[in-house]
Design a protein around this motif. Structure first.
Motif: not given
Ligand SMILES: CCCCCCCCCCCCCC(=O)SCCNC(=O)CCNC(=O)[C@H](O)C(C)(C)COP(=O)(O)OP(=O)(O)OC[C@H]1O[C@@H](n2cnc3c(N)ncnc32)[C@H](O)[C@@H]1OP(=O)(O)O
Length: 221
Positions: A33, A60, A114, A122, A129-132, A159-160, A185, A187, A189, A191-192, A210
């Motif tokens: 990546t 958050h 991070d 936001w 979420v953090t990809g790299r 999405r990046k 990336i 995502v 909701v 995903h969580f 939340q």
């Protein structure tokens, strides 16, 4: 002091072999990546309902290691909206954040970067979420130091989300102690909900603030 690693004689049977290079990829060998946005990436867009510059962004999630207030050993990082898609944040290094005696642990400093980079999303009303994440450590950061963080989103491609950040010591205009580049990336909701441990997800789902905040971002692109 003993010889440096470079000058140490190699132990028998420990010759370094290069890994076989193959063009094929699999879940075990995902494609490399890049932190550089592709040529057709676009400029990030601040959401019209993003908080005004100077507004504190708040946590958050109250149990977040980076921004939550519920964890005594967390970073308790406070981020504020900036102009465009940028944020500033402050993190005070506490004794529980040490690596070497009296100095911040590098992983903790990376966590602060991070968290600051993550809060940029936001402002675009995007859940990501953090990809790299790649960090340069330029100066040691002693305990009790306030790290002044400044992050901005640089580009978006599908999405990046590409962003970078610096952390200064000795004041907001002081020397740069750490800096980072990241790709987040986007995502849903789910995903969580699908991946988080059941008890914490259930507790979060019972918190109307939340869920409302996360869902609102998905229906108000
Ligand atoms: C209840 C609600 C609560 C809500 C709370 C909100 C909290 C917010 C929390 C914030 C907490 C703070 C922050 C934290 O600490 S977040 C915590 C640390 N991060 C993670 O846990 C992420 C773990 N990874 C994953 O879940 C998946 O791998 C993701 C979701 C990232 C991608 O898997 P998915 O199957 O979805 O996507 P895809 O494979 O189709 O790829 C899509 C595109 O992305 C590109 N790509 C993929 N991976 C990488 C990579 N590593 N670097 C660069 N690029 C990457 C890929 O090439 C492709 O590009 P293109 O081909 O389209 O060009």
């Amino acid at each position: 002091m003993g010889p440096s690693l470079a000058r140490r004689a190699r132990l028998p049977g420990t010759a370094v072999r290069s890994a076989a290079v193959s063009a094929a990829t699999s879940p075990e060998t995902p494609p490399e990546t890049s932190l550089v946005p592709p040529d057709d990436a676009v400029a990030p867009v601040r959401h019209p309902e993003a908080p005004a510059p100077g507004t504190p962004l708040g946590a958050h999630y109250d149990h977040c290691f980076g921004c939550g207030q519920a964890l005594p050993h967390g970073l308790h990082l406070q981020a504020h909206a900036g102009e465009g898609v940028s944020v500033t944040a402050e993190f005070t290094v506490k004794p529980q954040h040490q690596g070497a005696p009296g100095l911040a642990h590098g992983g903790v400093l990376t966590s602060a970067l991070d968290e600051t980079l993550g809060s940029l999303n936001w402002l675009m009303h995007s859940i990501a979420v953090t990809g790299r994440l790649e960090t340069d450590f330029l100066l040691p950061v002693p305990v009790d130091t306030v790290l002044h963080l400044d992050a901005r989103c640089t580009a978006v491609h599908g999405r990046k989300i590409y962003s970078d950040a610096v952390g200064r010591i000795g004041g907001p205009k002081g020397p740069i102690a750490v800096r980072a580049k990241a790709v987040f990336i986007e995502v849903k909701v789910e995903h969580f909900i699908d991946n988080g441990r059941k008890e914490e997800i259930e507790a979060a789902m019972e918190d109307p603030d939340q869920v409302r905040r996360a869902r609102a971002f998905e229906v108000n692109p």
